[in-house]
Enzyme design. Structure first.
Site, PDB file in Angstrom:
ATOM      1  N   GLY A   1      17.004  34.733  40.918  1.00  0.00           N
ATOM      2  CA  GLY A   1      16.897  34.871  39.473  1.00  0.00           C
ATOM      3  C   GLY A   1      16.039  36.026  38.987  1.00  0.00           C
ATOM      4  O   GLY A   1      15.859  36.190  37.778  1.00  0.00           O
TER       5      GLY A   1
ATOM      6  N   CYS B   1      45.861  47.141  30.867  1.00  0.00           N
ATOM      7  CA  CYS B   1      46.466  47.023  29.542  1.00  0.00           C
ATOM      8  C   CYS B   1      45.769  45.934  28.742  1.00  0.00           C
ATOM      9  O   CYS B   1      46.425  44.984  28.295  1.00  0.00           O
ATOM     10  CB  CYS B   1      47.944  46.694  29.677  1.00  0.00           C
ATOM     11  SG  CYS B   1      48.791  47.781  30.788  1.00  0.00           S
TER      12      CYS B   1
END
Ligand SMILES: Cc1ncc(COP(=O)(O)O)c(C=O)c1O
Length: 432
Positions: free
Chosen positions: A234, A349
């Site tokens: 973390g 796309c």
């Protein structure tokens, strides 16, 4: 960006004659130097494991092998990757959805500790452990009921989540261990991984102090021998200019921890992923078109978020540098912008295929290379590689021996031991 990285990328692009250039480059030497510097600051009873989910590339696992105490894996697939590199290195096996088959694989491959995340998983493991000569060693992964944890973009604890055991279920887990698990499963301690990408070293150290106090309190209340507290990973990476996580301040605070001193027989382990590798990965993509649309410039890259999903996933702008490339052999003019703002997009796309919005560039031409920095963690590995079936990028590696071949080449160079710690590049980064 290191000059050696720039040189390699420019040379590699110049050599890629058939197709526009698209590649990841991992600076293995940089990873090793950083880990050595980190280890030199860790208190004696602390251990550093690498959570390979951040980047399970075999060359990275291999580069870290001489330095880390072991590896954390979250699936049987990850476990087998580690075992490809080493048959014996200690492995910690975590994750919220371990099947019986995966647990059986873990036992066959000699996992050192299993992080148990539910009562059912505990019972599955006890059943699988029947008849073994040695009990299976486990840590109980706990989800704390507290509102005191630091706030980050990714949290796995301190709130309702599928991760670990709600601390209200600890007694039930200990009862199962005592009544059903005796001789088959051995309780070694607690595991906590409550959040990712925390940039605040002081708050991180305070959270670990809180873990240690909780673990000590449970150990006393339930008569548990506490061999290990695994405080997870973390440690954060700053992608958009916030001050970076200060490992020096963090280790100083951990070294002075009263809670750690009060647990003299307990080891404190960490299992970071992102922090070890993020800053040593580069994703390079050639500009294949430059266009203006509704008064805004877009640079279309050979590549995009199907190779590097992090900016789309987190909604941030991935930092980058432009490497000018002189190659242009076409009879028509080379599109170019100067002192403009441009949005860097991929070849997919979808309008979500965006790496960096409205970036100011001095000059950008079709054929130049855009190199995204801080691309070593959770980039390629979290991406939807085959959406639209474009080719995958190449993978290259920078090592001490200046080897920059592709991923199929085996790195013969293995550093021995970790005594020659150098704070070099990493110190520079931390000081920025
Ligand atoms: C159990 C566990 N350990 C370690 C890590 C590594 O976290 P980070 O990359 O934030 O250090 C994760 C990431 O999700 C995790 O789930």
């Amino acid at each position: 960006m290191k000059d050696t990285v720039k040189e390699r990328l420019v040379k590699l692009q110049a050599a890629s004659l058939e197709e526009p250039f698209c590649a990841y480059l991992y600076d293995l030497e940089g990873i090793q130097a950083q880990v050595q510097a980190m280890l030199s600051r860790l208190p004696e009873r602390a251990g550093l494991f690498y959570a390979i989910k951040a980047n399970p590339d075999l060359r990275i696992i291999e580069a870290l092998l001489p330095y880390v105490a072991g590896f954390e894996v979250a699936s049987a697939g990850e476990l087998l990757k580690v075992r490809e590199v080493s048959a014996s290195v200690p492995v910690l096996f975590g994750g919220p959805g371990k099947t019986a088959a995966e647990l059986a694989t873990a036992l066959r491959h000699n996992v050192a500790y299993i992080h148990v995340e539910s009562l059912l998983e505990l019972r599955r493991l006890i059943q699988l452990a029947e008849g073994r000569s040695e009990p299976v060693r486990i840590l109980l992964r706990m989800n704390l009921r507290t509102s005191t944890l630091p706030e980050t973009g990714i949290t796995m604890g301190g709130r309702p989540t599928p991760f670990g055991l709600d601390e209200d279920l600890l007694e039930a887990a200990l009862t199962i261990l005592r009544e059903e698990g005796r001789g088959r499963v051995h309780f070694s301690g607690f595991h906590f991984h409550s959040l990712s990408n925390n940039l605040n070293a002081r708050l991180h150290a305070e959270m670990i102090e809180f873990y240690l106090r909780k673990a000590a309190m449970w150990s006393e209340r339930y008569g548990l021998k506490l061999e290990i507290v695994n405080a997870g990973g973390g440690f954060g990476i700053s992608y958009e200019g916030a001050p970076p996580f200060d490992w020096w301040a963090f280790t100083e605070l951990i070294g002075a921890s009263e809670a750690l001193k009060e647990l003299p027989g307990t080891k404190l382990w960490f299992e970071p992923g992102r922090y070890l590798v993020a800053n040593h990965g580069y994703y390079a993509a050639e500009v294949i078109d430059l266009k203006s649309s509704h008064d805004q410039y877009f640079a279309v890259l050979r590549g995009g978020t199907h190779h590097h999903r992090l900016p789309a996933s987190w909604g941030h702008n991935q930092p980058f540098e432009v490497l000018p490339a002189e190659r242009w052999s076409h009879p028509f003019p080379r599109p170019e912008i100067r002192q403009e703002k441009v949005t860097l997009v991929g070849e997919l796309c979808t309008p979500k295929d965006r790496m960096h919005a409205n970036a100011a560039v001095e000059r950008l031409r079709v054929g130049d290379i855009v190199v995204f920095q801080q691309s070593g963690a959770y980039c390629w590995t979290i991406s939807h590689h085959d959406f639209l079936s474009h080719p995958h990028p190449q993978f290259y590696y920078l090592t001490e021996g200046n080897d920059y071949g592709d991923r199929n080449q085996v790195n013969q160079h293995r550093p021995q031991g970790c005594s020659s710690a150098s704070n070099g590049g990493f110190a520079e980064h931390a000081a920025k």
